[in-house]
Design an enzyme around this catalytic site. Sequence first.
Site, PDB file in Angstrom:
ATOM      1  CE  LYS A   1      12.390  22.671  27.706  1.00 45.13           C
ATOM      2  NZ  LYS A   1      12.863  23.879  28.377  1.00 45.13           N
TER       3      LYS A   1
HETATM    4  N1  PXG Z   1      18.391  25.894  29.092  1.00 45.39           N
HETATM    5  C1  PXG Z   1      17.242  25.768  29.776  1.00 45.39           C
HETATM    6  C2  PXG Z   1      17.287  25.667  31.253  1.00 45.39           C
HETATM    7  C3  PXG Z   1      16.023  25.740  29.076  1.00 45.39           C
HETATM    8  O1  PXG Z   1      14.873  25.630  29.737  1.00 45.39           O
HETATM    9  C4  PXG Z   1      17.263  25.985  27.006  1.00 45.39           C
HETATM   10  C5  PXG Z   1      18.431  25.993  27.748  1.00 45.39           C
HETATM   11  C6  PXG Z   1      17.352  26.034  25.518  1.00 45.39           C
HETATM   12  O2  PXG Z   1      17.008  24.784  24.966  1.00 45.39           O
HETATM   13  P1  PXG Z   1      16.345  24.651  23.536  1.00 45.39           P
HETATM   14  O3  PXG Z   1      16.174  23.182  23.357  1.00 45.39           O
HETATM   15  O4  PXG Z   1      15.037  25.396  23.567  1.00 45.39           O
HETATM   16  O5  PXG Z   1      17.285  25.230  22.576  1.00 45.39           O
HETATM   17  C7  PXG Z   1      16.031  25.872  27.669  1.00 45.39           C
HETATM   18  C8  PXG Z   1      14.760  25.890  26.884  1.00 45.39           C
HETATM   19  C9  PXG Z   1      10.282  29.790  28.243  1.00 45.39           C
HETATM   20  C10 PXG Z   1      10.976  28.827  27.362  1.00 45.39           C
HETATM   21  O6  PXG Z   1       9.224  29.452  28.757  1.00 45.39           O
HETATM   22  C11 PXG Z   1      11.952  28.004  27.868  1.00 45.39           C
HETATM   23  C12 PXG Z   1      12.652  27.139  27.040  1.00 45.39           C
HETATM   24  C13 PXG Z   1      12.323  27.088  25.716  1.00 45.39           C
HETATM   25  C14 PXG Z   1      11.309  27.903  25.231  1.00 45.39           C
HETATM   26  C15 PXG Z   1      10.632  28.785  26.044  1.00 45.39           C
HETATM   27  O7  PXG Z   1      10.804  30.889  28.428  1.00 45.39           O
HETATM   28  N2  PXG Z   1      13.648  26.397  27.596  1.00 45.39           N
END
Ligand code: PXG
Length: 290
Positions: A149
């Site tokens: 990430k």
């Molecule tokens: N795929 C990617 C590429 C992410 O960045 C998820 C899946 C979901 O993962 P989690 O652990 O949150 O269930 C993510 C998560 C935003 C934002 O700024 C991005 C994420 C989480 C919260 C807010 O839009 N990325």
Amino acid sequence: MKVFVDGKYYDEWNAKVSVFDHGLLYGDGVFEGIRAYNGRVFKLKEHIDRLFYSAKAIMLELPMSHAQLMKATVETCRRNKLRDGYIRLVVTRGVGTLGLNPRSCRNASVIIIAGKIQVYPAELYAKGMDIVTVPTVRNLHSAVNPAIKSLNYLNNILAKIEANNAGVEEAVMLNAEGFVAECTADNLFIIKNGALSTPPLSAGALYGITRGTVMDLATKMGIEVSEPNLTRYDLFNADECFLTGTGAEIMPVVKIDGRVIGNGKPGLLTRKLVENYHALTKATGEPIYG
Ligand code: PXG
């Protein structure tokens, strides 16, 4: 709003990073997006674990321990009187020279912002979302590993722009082999004949915390869960489809590339999972207030 920067709290207008920070100059750093519900930080340990894994993968030494980061995250929520909201944890390589070599960066920086997030329009949770497959593919494992990430989200931002250009909110990203990976900030699930499936991590999906939570909930509900390679054909012919993410929570999908999914409405199992997810977020997590 009070923002944590390297051990101190600053007013939001005064919370700053240097223009020589390699997080800005090169996207050199890692982050986490976490949510608080009902006065508790949901899955905090899992998010800090993943932050450490991302940091390890890019050889970034965190200047705080796991316990210190957990504590600082909760403390930042407390200082902002947050009960329900969104926490962004950012670790940058820190200040260095104008040259990409990270050896010039002596100290990584830790930033914690506790605020609000709304990633999609509220009415879509009831109606379901229309999404499209976009040309930009998910990062290769042999390049910047998609499990990291990192602060380098241009790949996903390009996919988001392509979705915006197509007049929809979200994009299906394939991997270089043409299998479904995930969306720009959400994992993707389908339900077919009562069974749940989601692309494997090897297809380029992030190890999503919400993804793991939903898989656990489904198993407890007696739903079969698997992680096969999925193609667009599998999505088009699914009975139900939804996206998961910390920001998105669970978002039903009702149309993909012009194909109506199921009966064109959020499915029954999707709605049950949403209900159980909300019950869990309300009742569990690291308490912010005593
Ligand atoms: N795929 C990617 C590429 C992410 O960045 C998820 C899946 C979901 O993962 P989690 O652990 O949150 O269930 C993510 C998560 C935003 C934002 O700024 C991005 C994420 C989480 C919260 C807010 O839009 N990325």
